[in-house]
Design a protein around this motif. Sequence first.
Motif: not given
Length: 199
Positions: A133, A161, A164, A167-171
């Motif tokens: 990340q 996620v 908050g 982040k969805a992209e880091n999930r």
Amino acid sequence: MRERYPDFTMTVKRVAVYCGSANGNDDAFLAEAKRLGAAIAEAGLGLVYGGASVGLMGAVADAALAGGAEVIGVLPKILSGSDIAHRGLTRLETVATMHERKARMVKLADAFLMLPGGYGTLDEMMEIVTWKQLRLHAKPCILINTLRYWDGLMSFLDGAVEAGFLKAENRELLEMVGTAEEAVERLRPSRIIDGRENR
């Protein structure tokens, strides 16, 4: 992704496996560990792991060795004289601390696969994904969901996620597959673009 990870190489030569030093309460856990070691060897990859001879750790190492793979164990000094140290590896490295162990495994490996385990496995997994990340590496991080072991963790991350805190992209930096064979298959060069599977 190229901008995020400009130094990433798609060639996987060695795989680090994080997993438990116990067998678990179901034979399926041990069987999957053996399949993973065999699959790593069959793919012509090397294995990097925590250096133990017991539990899922020992099963992965023994299966990889039986298949002719290079197997490197990294063991902290506090455990080096104990009965759990694997004495039949290609190479057993001893480091001073647990922190050094994790850093050494990261340096030696080109991808990270996670089987079921306890606190130690979770610690290693979360650190390596956090480093990803932070753009410190772009290596694949893949959970092997034997008997749906990781379902609770993935639900927690989905909740993070929604709340908050993630982040969805880091999930998406932490992938999940159902079997050892699927995990190794995802490491083929044609399947990886910038550390993620090319679907």
